[in-house]
Design an enzyme around this catalytic site. Structure first.
Site, PDB file in Angstrom:
ATOM      1  N   TYR A 187       0.885  -1.164   0.000  1.00 57.67           N
ATOM      2  CA  TYR A 187       0.000   0.000   0.000  1.00 57.67           C
ATOM      3  C   TYR A 187       0.927   1.219   0.000  1.00 57.67           C
ATOM      4  CZ  TYR A 187      -3.541   3.367   1.536  1.00 57.67           C
ATOM      5  OH  TYR A 187      -4.381   4.453   1.633  1.00 57.67           O
ATOM      6  N   ASP A 227      -2.184  -1.248  -4.204  1.00 57.29           N
ATOM      7  CA  ASP A 227      -2.502   0.147  -4.491  1.00 57.29           C
ATOM      8  C   ASP A 227      -1.168   0.882  -4.558  1.00 57.29           C
ATOM      9  OD1 ASP A 227      -3.211   2.786  -4.532  1.00 57.29           O
ATOM     10  OD2 ASP A 227      -4.491   2.722  -2.754  1.00 57.29           O
TER      11      ASP A 227
END
Length: 366
Positions: A187, A227
């Site tokens: 992330y 992400d």
């Protein structure tokens, strides 16, 4: 991706459900994990089907969207599921050291919420997976990695730097190593809007370390997913001019390469391109999809109300080593349109990757 257009709904905190037996050891400053499961040894093949998803609070998805998401997982049947932004705090009472591998459960609310997660992960199809958590001290960021019990990683670690901290701050990394490849779930920190330690500087440091990581681990092919908080090219956003000109409260950074929407500044895009080039990595989705797809070519969508309505970005990726590119069968985004169909309550949709079995690819190359 960091949301800047609406407040984030608060959720609860839960301890890791006991769906697997795990033994751990520490070596050379890096925490390693060796999974022990009842199905170990049943299947020696390595994973070939992968899914990544920024859940925008894993607990909220369980409470509000679990039936839909469960059906999706049953139909797709991935071998590995990488989750970002789980937003559940690490175990440890106030003032005490935190354990980023365990979910907090020292309050009545968190114990109740633990039951919600335990039940969800103890039912099909999730009971067929072992799970690793890497968590922040608070309800922020965090990652999880689900691997089918028939696939046993040689090692699981939680840092880009084997000689550094055992867990990245905010639980942003889980790295699983198999016999012939590694899979990295990240992330990536949002770039933010300003020249300050928590924004531009933090992202620059991350990108530098990421480049160092891919170069240092080139001994084995890499699958990097999650992400990644960057849209590499103009084709990766729905409205390039809008995102290039975006500002927060009228602020303009002193360096024009830092101007624009976080994730679409020239500085971020160039650094990301350098990581791919120097690390000999391939963007699996763009490798297969050369043209703009305005309906389902983006993984993040803005708020359906306001100036971000209909504005979309592709910031969730599968990046693979060049030597694996001929094994790519499919890489797809599973959400459509500004109505967020297939987003399962998040502002990100799941992204999948399927590879051919290694022996099959070797045969074709021979």
């Amino acid at each position: 991706m960091k949301r800047f257009f609406q407040p984030i709904e608060k959720d609860g905190s839960i301890k890791k459900p006991t769906i697997s037996s795990v033994s751990s050891s520490e070596k050379d400053g890096e925490q390693t994990t060796e999974t022990i499961s009842e199905s170990a040894g049943d299947n020696k093949k390595e994973p070939t089907k992968f899914l990544t998803w920024n859940a925008n609070s894993f607990l909220l998805r369980i409470k509000n969207n679990w039936t839909e998401f469960t059906k999706f997982i049953e139909n797709l049947d991935p071998d590995v599921i990488a989750i970002q932004e789980v937003r559940m705090p690490a175990a440890g009472s106030k003032g005490a050291p935190k354990n980023p591998r365990e979910l907090k459960d020292d309050t009545s609310a968190s114990r109740e919420e633990k039951l919600v997660v335990t039940r969800a992960l103890s039912s099909p199809p999730f009971k067929n997976y072992n799970v690793w958590w890497s968590l922040s001290d608070s309800k922020y960021a965090g990652t999880a990695l689900f691997i089918k019990k028939c696939f046993q990683p040689k090692k699981v670690s939680f840092s880009l730097d084997a000689t550094g901290s055992k867990h990245e701050p905010d639980g942003r990394v889980i790295l699983a190593e198999f016999e012939t490849f590694r899979i990295l779930n990240t992330y990536v920190p949002n770039n933010g809007w300003k020249e300050e330690e928590s924004s531009f500087l933090r992202r620059r440091k991350w990108d530098k370390r990421m480049l160092e990581f891919v170069l240092a681990t080139s001994d084995k092919p890499l699958i990097w997913c999650g992400d990644l908080n960057v849209s590499h090219e103009d084709i990766d956003v729905s409205h390039p001019e809008f995102f290039s000109a975006a500002k927060l409260n009228g602020y303009t950074p002193p360096n024009k390469e830092d101007c624009g929407q976080p994730g679409f500044t020239l500085a971020e895009r160039r650094r990301f391109g350098a990581i791919l080039k120097e690390g000999k990595l391939v963007d699996a989705y763009r490798f297969l999809h050369k043209d703009t797809d305005m309906e389902c070519g983006f993984s993040w969508s803005g708020n359906p109300v306001g100036k971000y309505r209909g504005k979309r970005m592709r910031i969730d990726y599968f990046i693979v080593s060049e030597k694996m590119k001929d094994r790519i069968i499919s890489c797809e985004m599973h959400g459509r349109g500004i109505e967020l169909d297939g987003f399962y309550g998040s502002d990100h949709c799941p992204v999948s990757l399927e590879l051919s079995v290694k022996d099959d690819a070797d045969t074709k190359q021979g």
